[in-house]
Structures are given as structure tokens and as C-alpha cells.
Design an enzyme around this catalytic site. Structure first.
Site: not given
Length: 381
Positions: A151, A154, A208
Site C-alpha cells: 500500500s 497509495k 489504507s
């Protein structure tokens, strides 16, 4: 002669009287015998009745005794059966325990990166600490290794959305296309949930949220494919030469980068006020229909008053291990920290604490290239 006749007459009269007495006494005797027989019969009936009553009253007691004995027997059998089942269940549990398969190894573990020594004995197989202003490398470990970044992806997703200057108040609805079919991860944003683009960006960076990140890429001008192309173009533009993106969430292990590349991304993203604010927010509430959902930051260090964090992002999938990037001020220096493929749930946080303590102890000149032998080894990995 007359006297003899008188004696005969008297004798006959006596016989007649005896006969009459006998005939009269016979019915009386018969009645007495009959009465005696009736009494005896009644006594017999009474005795028989008493025996029947006694017998009938004895039967329930006997049945009760048998039932109790039978019940005890059944309970004993049930207990024995339960013991057998428990024993069998225990045997099965033992078998399951023996046949348990551990979680798959991360790419870093497979490559042997955890065997590389570093001066702080970090749990992360990859680490890089850089002074953002002077570009001085304070600590490095396998910084050139290209690994899945989970993640941390992101952060690039958020950077593109922010730089596109899209309407942050525009309503975006979560669709079936946003459901994770890669890792089948859960989400509190059900299909049909509608939030603003700004709220989705907040949840993607802070907690997240995978569906939020995917929806941001899906609704980017030109669609998801155009967004992924833009992610890779931006990576090349800012010098992330070893980086590759295939989707905006990080659920795919094909999203890969090196610690060196991620330090570049953190340096650029930390100059964006929106990304700084949203990524370091401790928590955020959103209205979903009639419910209010609270989301929390995945990095507990943002709530720690001893830390001054300007930007952060966490990540985890099995292939990547536990990951963390941060920009934080330590001993008056703005440091960029990158930790990849950490082995334990809290070990990436512990690694960040080790680095901070180490820098604070050594002062402002702490260990520039002090681990040069590790850095050189990492370049060859």
C-alpha cells in the site's frame, strides 16, 4: 303286654324326635358351613387383593429401579462416547497442528535479504534513511533491491489525484469493480457507498482503504488504464527508475520499487500540503447512509507526541512484508525513512524508533555513510 307297647311307643316317639332334631339341625349346620365358606372366600379375596395391590405397588418401584439403572448405564455410555469424541477431536486437532502450513515467504526472505547485516540490527530487510535537505545518507540496507511495495503504492495514487486538481467535492460511488479480487481483502465501504473524492483520498492515505484508492483511479479522467499509465509516467519523471505500477492500491505484488525510488517519492509528496495533512490524520469519520464510520490511521506513531511526522504511509501484503515510509523531523533534521519487508507486525515501528534514537544519540553529524559496507553489499543485490 300293655307295658311293652308303651315302651315301644315311647321309643318310636324318641326316634321321631331325634329324627326331627336332626332334620332341623341340618339346615342350620349347612347355613353355618355356607357362612363359614363365604367368610373364607372373602378372606381369600381380601388376601389376593392385598397381594395384587402389593404387587402393583411394587412394579413401579421395580420399574423405577430398572429405569435408574438404565439411565446410569446410558449416562455412562454417553460419557464414554463423549470421551471418545473428545479424544478423536484432540487427535484431529493434533493432526491439523502438524499439517499447518506457515504464511508464504516474502520476496525479501526468498532473496535472503534478511541475512544482510546492518549496524542497528533492523528487522526490515531493506532500509534507507536520508537527510531530505542535504541528501546525506545516514543509513542504508539493500537500498537498491526491487521488492513489492504493497500500500505504499497509495502515496503515488494520492499524489496524482492531488496534482490533477480534480473536484474534491464530487460524489463517487463504490462499485463492484472496486472490490478486491486479488487478495479478497475486506472493506467497510460496501458496494453502493457514496463519498466525496476528498473523503476517499483521506481514507486511502490515512487508513489504507483499498476500495477508496481503486475508486479514485477508476474515476480519473480517461479511466483506470489511463491512471496506471500516469502513475508510471510520474515515477519516471521524478527519478523512480526501478519502479513499476500495475494498479492503484498495492494489492498486486507486481507493484514494485526500490527503497531509493521510494525516498524520491516521499521527498516529492512531502511538499504537497494536502498529502501531508491527510496521511498524518489520526482518525476520520464519514457518514455512510444512516451510520457514522470511524477510520483510524494505520501508523500509530502519528499519535505519539514524541514524533514530528510530516508525511507517512504503511503497507502490507505477504509478498512485501510490513512496509513503512515517513518524513519526520529528528534532532532538527528532516529525515526520509524507508523500511521494507519487515518481519513482524510491529517491527517496522520498532525499526523507526531505533533509527530515531540512534540519530538523537549521535547528534546532527550521526553516521553519514557509517554503514558503507552494507550499502555496497546492497548495491550488488
Amino acid at each position: 303286654m300293655q307295658a311293652r307297647n308303651r315302651i315301644s311307643t315311647r321309643f318310636l316317639h324318641a326316634l321321631a324326635f331325634v329324627a326331627l332334631s336332626v332334620s332341623l339341625a341340618a339346615p342350620v349346620a349347612h347355613a353355618a358351613e355356607k357362612k363359614k365358606a363365604v367368610v373364607s372366600k372373602k378372606q381369600a379375596v381380601s388376601s389376593n387383593t392385598k397381594r395384587q395391590v402389593a404387587k402393583s405397588s411394587a412394579k413401579p418401584a421395580a420399574r423405577k429401579t430398572v429405569a435408574v439403572a438404565k439411565g446410569k448405564s446410558l449416562r455412562a455410555k454417553a460419557a464414554a462416547g463423549k470421551s471418545t469424541r473428545l479424544a478423536a477431536r484432540g487427535t484431529k486437532a493434533t493432526v491439523r497442528k502438524v499439517s499447518y502450513t506457515p504464511a508464504p515467504q516474502s520476496f525479501g526472505q526468498i532473496a535472503g535479504l534478511h541475512d544482510v547485516h546492518d549496524p542497528l540490527s533492523l528487522e526490515s530487510s531493506v532500509a534507507l534513511v536520508v537527510d531530505q535537505d542535504t541528501h546525506e545518507v545516514l543509513l542504508s540496507k539493500n537500498e537498491g533491491a526491487v521488492l513489492p511495495i504493497a500500500s505504499l503504492t497509495k502515496l503515488m495514487t494520492g499524489l496524482l489525484i492531488s496534482e490533477a486538481h480534480l473536484n474534491m467535492d464530487e460524489a463517487i460511488t463504490i462499485t463492484q469493480d472496486d472490490v478486491d479480487t486479488e487478495k479478497f481483502s475486506r472493506s467497510r465501504l460496501a458496494v453502493g457507498t457514496t463519498l466525496s473524492r476528498g473523503e476517499l483520498l483521506h481514507l486511502a492515505l490515512m487508513s489504507s482503504e483499498n476500495r477508496a484508492a481503486h475508486a479514485l483511479g477508476r474515476t480519473y479522467p480517461g479511466g483506470l488504464a489511463a491512471f496506471v499509465n500516469q502513475m508510471n509516467a510520474k515515477a519516471r519523471q521524478i527519478g523512480m527508475l526501478s519502479t513499476r505500477y500495475v494498479e492503484p492500491t498495492g494489492l498486486s505484488s507486481s507493484n514494485q520499487a526500490s527503497a531509493r525510488d521510494l525516498a524520491q517519492l516521499v521527498a516529492v509528496a512531502s511538499r504537497d500540503p494536502l498529502l501531508r495533512e491527510l496521511s498524518t490524520s489520526p482518525s476520520h469519520e464519514v457518514e455512510v447512509g444512516s451510520r457514522t464510520l470511524q477510520f483510524n490511521n494505520t501508523n500509530r506513531l502519528v499519535k505519539n507526541p514524541s514524533w514530528d511526522i510530516g508525511l507517512q504511509k504503511t503497507g502490507f501484503i505477504n509478498e512485501a512484508g510490513r512496509c513503512l515510509v515517513m518524513q519526520a523531523e529528528v534532532s532538527g533534521r528532516k529525515l526520509i525513512m524507508v523500511f521494507l519487508d519487515s518481519a513482524g507486525k510491529f517491527s517496522r515501528i520498532a525499526d523507526a524508533e531505533r533509527v530515531r534514537n540512534w540519530v538523537e544519540q549521535r547528534g546532527s553529524t550521526a553516521g553519514a555513510r557509517s554503514d558503507k559496507h552494507v550499502y555496497a553489499h546492497a548495491d550488488n543485490s
